[in-house]
Design an enzyme around this catalytic site. Structure first.
Site, PDB file in Angstrom:
ATOM      1  N   ALA A  37       7.257   4.491  -4.344  1.00  0.00           N
ATOM      2  CA  ALA A  37       7.097   5.692  -3.501  1.00  0.00           C
ATOM      3  C   ALA A  37       5.651   5.715  -2.997  1.00  0.00           C
ATOM      4  CB  ALA A  37       7.455   6.975  -4.258  1.00  0.00           C
ATOM      5  N   LEU A  38       5.285   4.618  -2.371  1.00  0.00           N
ATOM      6  CA  LEU A  38       3.869   4.353  -2.078  1.00  0.00           C
ATOM      7  C   LEU A  38       3.326   5.259  -0.975  1.00  0.00           C
ATOM      8  CD1 LEU A  38       3.839   0.445  -2.268  1.00  0.00           C
ATOM      9  CD2 LEU A  38       3.503   2.119  -4.098  1.00  0.00           C
ATOM     10  N   HIS A  42      -2.028   4.544  -2.981  1.00  0.00           N
ATOM     11  CA  HIS A  42      -1.664   3.186  -3.410  1.00  0.00           C
ATOM     12  C   HIS A  42      -2.231   2.156  -2.427  1.00  0.00           C
ATOM     13  CE1 HIS A  42       1.856   5.615  -5.027  1.00  0.00           C
ATOM     14  NE2 HIS A  42       1.455   5.002  -6.128  1.00  0.00           N
ATOM     15  N   GLN A  66       7.455   6.011 -20.227  1.00  0.00           N
ATOM     16  CA  GLN A  66       6.373   6.993 -20.074  1.00  0.00           C
ATOM     17  C   GLN A  66       6.891   8.359 -19.651  1.00  0.00           C
ATOM     18  OE1 GLN A  66       4.413   4.464 -17.017  1.00  0.00           O
ATOM     19  NE2 GLN A  66       3.968   6.383 -15.967  1.00  0.00           N
ATOM     20  N   LYS A 154      -7.497   9.283  -9.528  1.00  0.00           N
ATOM     21  CA  LYS A 154      -6.550  10.408  -9.580  1.00  0.00           C
ATOM     22  C   LYS A 154      -5.969  10.582 -10.987  1.00  0.00           C
ATOM     23  CE  LYS A 154      -2.781  12.843  -8.352  1.00  0.00           C
ATOM     24  NZ  LYS A 154      -1.693  12.080  -8.901  1.00  0.00           N
ATOM     25  N   ASP A 155      -5.672   9.460 -11.658  1.00  0.00           N
ATOM     26  CA  ASP A 155      -5.125   9.512 -13.015  1.00  0.00           C
ATOM     27  C   ASP A 155      -6.241   9.189 -14.004  1.00  0.00           C
ATOM     28  OD1 ASP A 155      -1.994   9.784 -12.652  1.00  0.00           O
ATOM     29  OD2 ASP A 155      -2.751   8.484 -11.088  1.00  0.00           O
ATOM     30  N   SER A 191       2.982  10.664  -5.406  1.00  0.00           N
ATOM     31  CA  SER A 191       4.403  10.446  -5.100  1.00  0.00           C
ATOM     32  C   SER A 191       5.187  11.728  -5.355  1.00  0.00           C
ATOM     33  CB  SER A 191       4.960   9.319  -5.967  1.00  0.00           C
ATOM     34  OG  SER A 191       4.195   8.147  -5.783  1.00  0.00           O
TER      35      SER A 191
HETATM   36  P1  AMP Z   1       1.766   5.616  -9.714  1.00  0.00           P
HETATM   37  O1  AMP Z   1       2.644   4.913  -8.715  1.00  0.00           O
HETATM   38  O2  AMP Z   1       1.794   7.099  -9.603  1.00  0.00           O
HETATM   39  O3  AMP Z   1       1.977   5.105 -11.115  1.00  0.00           O
HETATM   40  O4  AMP Z   1       0.286   5.202  -9.346  1.00  0.00           O
HETATM   41  C1  AMP Z   1      -0.087   3.860  -9.243  1.00  0.00           C
HETATM   42  C2  AMP Z   1      -1.574   3.781  -9.086  1.00  0.00           C
HETATM   43  O5  AMP Z   1      -1.966   4.481  -7.900  1.00  0.00           O
HETATM   44  C3  AMP Z   1      -2.329   4.446 -10.241  1.00  0.00           C
HETATM   45  O6  AMP Z   1      -3.445   3.644 -10.583  1.00  0.00           O
HETATM   46  C4  AMP Z   1      -2.749   5.768  -9.655  1.00  0.00           C
HETATM   47  O7  AMP Z   1      -3.922   6.293 -10.249  1.00  0.00           O
HETATM   48  C5  AMP Z   1      -3.007   5.370  -8.211  1.00  0.00           C
HETATM   49  N1  AMP Z   1      -2.968   6.550  -7.350  1.00  0.00           N
HETATM   50  C6  AMP Z   1      -2.000   7.496  -7.281  1.00  0.00           C
HETATM   51  N2  AMP Z   1      -2.343   8.468  -6.412  1.00  0.00           N
HETATM   52  C7  AMP Z   1      -3.572   8.133  -5.918  1.00  0.00           C
HETATM   53  C8  AMP Z   1      -4.466   8.737  -4.998  1.00  0.00           C
HETATM   54  N3  AMP Z   1      -4.181   9.887  -4.392  1.00  0.00           N
HETATM   55  N4  AMP Z   1      -5.633   8.110  -4.743  1.00  0.00           N
HETATM   56  C9  AMP Z   1      -5.949   6.939  -5.365  1.00  0.00           C
HETATM   57  N5  AMP Z   1      -5.141   6.316  -6.236  1.00  0.00           N
HETATM   58  C10 AMP Z   1      -3.968   6.898  -6.524  1.00  0.00           C
END
Ligand code: AMP
Length: 299
Positions: A37-38, A42, A66, A154-155, A191
């Site tokens: 859900a990029l 991402h 998780q 963000k995380d 996402s």
């Molecule tokens: P996720 O798909 O939510 O597991 O996120 C994958 C990666 O994208 C993780 O390292 C998140 O911290 C990063 N990420 C998610 N949202 C953002 C954002 N708004 N800005 C920068 N990195 C992000």
């Protein structure tokens, strides 16, 4: 761009790419793990990996371990086709898209527990969450053997957990943290923003507003964590439909509370907007000591 759901095939493809054209210089591998859900957040990680590394791998895997049973695993957005289009446009070499069975074969019972830090911030609200994250990222690191791995600020709690895991278990990978990408009005991209109605989307702005208010206050000289925390809470509470999960001022490495932010601190918030849990944070830089201007002391 190659897409591999299968672990042995991915490893084989990676081995060939690494060998490259037989040049003496080893080719560096950059890895961007995602749940798909990029969005532009991402994309920024992939772009950083592309700038930094010879070979870029991304993974798309909605990791069941998780998510707690009451969470959104089954309805988490899955948009594989568009995701692959974006990754291809950004010049990704390999995408790993394993099934849950491939990652967790029947009977798998080995987990990675990063004790202490995994129980703080999101780990306190989501027991077991970081055990699932650390386990899947450890497995992904073993599979992809990257030199660099890219994660989003963000995380922030996830970054703290994974940095500790890499140190504690001697992974040969450097973690690179990229800034949070925001919508023009300040909302951190996620996402999960897709879940929000128009009204919830408006309410969600309280998170970035709360952080901004505290950040401004700190820039004006407020160094007491309690005062900044109060500002964030008060800003969040102006949106009565929002349910605050946590408001924290912590050390970004240990995630333990700090009283004074002059040595640097992480301001972090989490709140439910409707049934959607959103998180956001900002890092305050250290203000003690050097101003960066020779001969000038910070007042
Ligand atoms: P996720 O798909 O939510 O597991 O996120 C994958 C990666 O994208 C993780 O390292 C998140 O911290 C990063 N990420 C998610 N949202 C953002 C954002 N708004 N800005 C920068 N990195 C992000």
């Amino acid at each position: 761009m190659q897409i591999h759901p299968d672990i042995p095939e991915l490893r084989d493809a990676l081995r060939k790419l690494r060998a490259g054209s037989g040049l003496a210089m080893p080719r560096s591998v950059g890895f961007v793990p995602t749940m798909g859900a990029l969005h532009m957040g991402h994309r920024s990680l992939v772009q950083a990996a592309r700038r930094h590394c010879d070979i870029v791998i991304a993974s798309i895997f909605v990791n069941p371990t998780q998510f707690a049973p009451n969470e959104d695993f089954s309805r988490y957005p899955r948009t594989l086709e568009q995701d692959c289009q974006m990754l291809e446009a950004e010049g990704v070499d390999l995408v790993f898209t394993p099934t849950a069975d491939a990652m967790y074969p029947p009977g798998a019972s080995t987990f990675v527990d990063v004790e202490g830090v995994s129980d703080r911030l999101d780990g306190a609200s989501r027991p077991g969450h970081f055990r699932g994250v650390a386990t899947v990222v450890a497995k992904l690191f073993h599979i992809a053997q990257p030199d660099f791995a890219f994660f989003g600020q963000k995380d922030a709690a996830q970054v703290a957990v994974l940095r500790k895991m890499v140190r504690d278990l001697d992974f040969l990978v450097e973690i690179i943290v990229c800034p949070t990408v925001r919508e023009p009005d300040g909302l951190a991209m996620s996402s999960r923003n897709r879940y929000l109605s128009a009204e919830e989307r408006r309410q969600a702005l309280a998170l970035s507003r709360a952080l901004q208010a505290a950040q401004t206050q700190a820039a004006r000289g407020e160094h007491r964590a309690a005062a900044l925390q109060e500002t964030m809470r008060a800003t969040l509470q102006k949106e009565p439909a929002l349910r605050v999960d946590y408001v924290a001022v912590v050390d970004p490495d240990t995630l333990l509370p700090v009283d004074d932010v002059r040595a640097g601190a992480l301001l972090a918030v989490a709140a439910y907007v409707g049934s959607t849990r959103l998180i956001d944070n900002v890092l305050l830089a250290a203000t003690t000591g050097n101003t960066g201007v020779p001969g000038k002391k910070k007042s």
